[in-house]
Motif scaffolding. Structure first.
Motif, PDB file in Angstrom:
ATOM      1  N   UNK A 116      19.439 -10.510  29.819  1.00 50.73           N
ATOM      2  CA  UNK A 116      18.424  -9.553  30.283  1.00 50.73           C
ATOM      3  C   UNK A 116      17.821  -9.996  31.612  1.00 50.73           C
ATOM      4  N   UNK A 117      17.396 -11.255  31.679  1.00 47.10           N
ATOM      5  CA  UNK A 117      16.777 -11.743  32.920  1.00 47.10           C
ATOM      6  C   UNK A 117      17.755 -11.730  34.079  1.00 47.10           C
ATOM      7  N   UNK A 118      18.992 -12.149  33.812  1.00 46.17           N
ATOM      8  CA  UNK A 118      19.970 -12.177  34.894  1.00 46.17           C
ATOM      9  C   UNK A 118      20.278 -10.774  35.400  1.00 46.17           C
ATOM     10  N   UNK A 119      20.442  -9.824  34.499  1.00 42.10           N
ATOM     11  CA  UNK A 119      20.759  -8.463  34.950  1.00 42.10           C
ATOM     12  C   UNK A 119      19.592  -7.825  35.689  1.00 42.10           C
ATOM     13  N   UNK A 120      18.372  -8.157  35.295  1.00 46.32           N
ATOM     14  CA  UNK A 120      17.214  -7.662  36.056  1.00 46.32           C
ATOM     15  C   UNK A 120      17.292  -8.166  37.494  1.00 46.32           C
ATOM     16  N   UNK A 121      17.572  -9.456  37.665  1.00 47.14           N
ATOM     17  CA  UNK A 121      17.693 -10.010  39.018  1.00 47.14           C
ATOM     18  C   UNK A 121      18.830  -9.339  39.781  1.00 47.14           C
ATOM     19  N   UNK A 122      19.952  -9.095  39.107  1.00 46.16           N
ATOM     20  CA  UNK A 122      21.101  -8.480  39.784  1.00 46.16           C
ATOM     21  C   UNK A 122      20.821  -7.028  40.147  1.00 46.16           C
TER      22      UNK A 122
END
Length: 401
Positions: free
Chosen positions: A60-66
């Motif tokens: 979740x956190x990584x996709x938000x950043x991406x």
């Protein structure tokens, strides 16, 4: 016979098992109708328009950043006092993590240091809601709004914010509240964890929520998360099963981190049970608070007029004790059949972060919070008798230190 008290076993009833069985018998076990229903119910619970379910809070956190377009040349600020997932996702996208020490005698970042750390390269701040207590979001939003003139947007989504974006690591705080607002509706984006040890579990899993963003269509944003989570494929498996609807495109080479209907089946029942789960956790916290109030300890406060914790972890600091004392205390508790834990070892103490140039000597407050911290069992399978046994044993072991 000695009591054996586990630290954080999952609270699974026959109802969850029946729902999983229904899912398996339905012929639909990957992302499908139950996942979509779970997303809708999470959005409703968090008082937002949309939610996205994935296979972990880390995803979740990584996709938000991406989706935000954060990458090489950018900086992301977060706490040194957290689990590695909070920081590792910053490396995954190629940005530079800026770790911040805690305030003195606090598990939260030092907000004065956060403000000083902001540069024109800063794109995101990731506060950590440790133990289920939400951070001081008023202070965080004041900082990012006061620093608007320094913000340089790299894409239309960043332009829509016009300031540094606040991404809450709310792995612990599903159901928590801050000044009357429920977690998931406070930060710009929020990442939840539904891992096996969390208050609400789907075995593995997580969810994203976000506040409405001016000039940004929520449905389009939701589609971006779907693309990133399923190889950049223009249709998910559910859509492809429609007769004559096999054709699809790959928009870009992305990732594979979707939630399955088996996981969502567990989550749907857990969500239905969640009010009673939170209430039981609150009861246990009150018992611990009352039982340990006269001891020489510092306890994280879970409830005040400004916030209501989700009661995920019960953090206790043994005042005047060091690492060796704390470790001996944990062994003594274990000998009495009680599993305890430590949350958290600051990131600069780990090899991976040492190799990246971080030094714990520059994070003295975080180290002081860690060196004598013990986390007691806090879960809904505990009986009142077991809680009282933990309190009694805690006092006995503390006297022996």
């Amino acid at each position: 016979m000695m009591n054996i008290i586990k630290f954080s076993p999952p609270d699974i009833t026959e109802e969850e098992i029946k729902e999983v069985t229904k899912s398996m018998k339905s012929g639909w076990i990957t992302t499908g109708p139950r996942t979509k229903e779970f997303e809708k119910k999470i959005a409703d619970y968090c008082k937002v328009d949309k939610a996205v379910c994935l296979n972990s809070a880390t995803a979740c956190m990584e996709l938000i950043l991406r989706v935000l377009g954060v990458g090489p040349g950018d900086e992301v600020i977060t706490s040194a006092y957290t689990y590695t997932a909070t920081c590792s996702v910053i490396y995954h996208v190629g940005a530079k993590p800026i770790l911040i020490d805690t305030q003195r005698d606090s598990f939260e970042m030092d907000y004065n240091l956060v403000e000083k750390a902001i540069t024109p390269r800063t794109k995101v701040i990731i506060p950590v809601d440790l133990a289920g207590k939400m951070c001081d979001y008023d202070k965080i939003f004041k900082i990012v709004n006061d620093k608007k003139e320094m913000f340089i947007a790299n894409n239309n989504l960043q332009k829509a914010f016009g300031r540094i974006i606040v991404l809450a690591d709310a792995a612990h705080s599903f159901g928590a509240r801050y000044k009357g607002s429920i977690c998931g509706s406070v930060a710009d984006f929020t990442s939840f964890s539904f891992h096996a040890v969390k208050n609400l579990t789907t075995a593995e899993g997580g969810a994203i929520t976000w506040k409405n963003i001016k000039k940004i269509n929520n449905e389009e944003l939701y589609k971006q998360f779907m693309l990133w989570s399923l190889h950049g494929q223009s249709k998910d498996a559910l859509a492809k099963t429609q007769i004559g609807n096999f054709e699809y495109d790959i928009i870009y080479p992305a990732y594979k981190c979707n939630m399955t209907d088996i996981m969502a089946a567990i989550g749907l029942v857990q969500l239905k049970r969640y009010p009673e789960i939170l209430n039981r956790r609150k009861e246990i916290i009150k018992m611990y608070d009352e039982g340990l109030k006269d001891e020489k300890v510092d306890i994280l406060k879970h409830f005040s007029k400004d916030y209501t914790s989700s009661g995920h972890l019960y953090l206790v600091r043994l005042i005047g004790k060091n690492e060796e004392d704390r470790n001996n205390f944990i062994k003594m508790m274990a000998e009495k059949g009680i599993s305890t834990n430590v949350h958290y070892k600051p990131l600069p103490m780990f090899t991976a972060y040492k190799n990246l140039g971080f030094n714990i000597l520059k994070f003295k407050n975080a180290f002081n919070m860690y060196k004598n911290e013990v986390t007691l069992p806090l879960h809904t399978l505990l009986t009142n008798e077991e809680v009282n046994y933990v309190i009694k044993t805690f006092k006995e072991c503390l006297k022996r230190l």
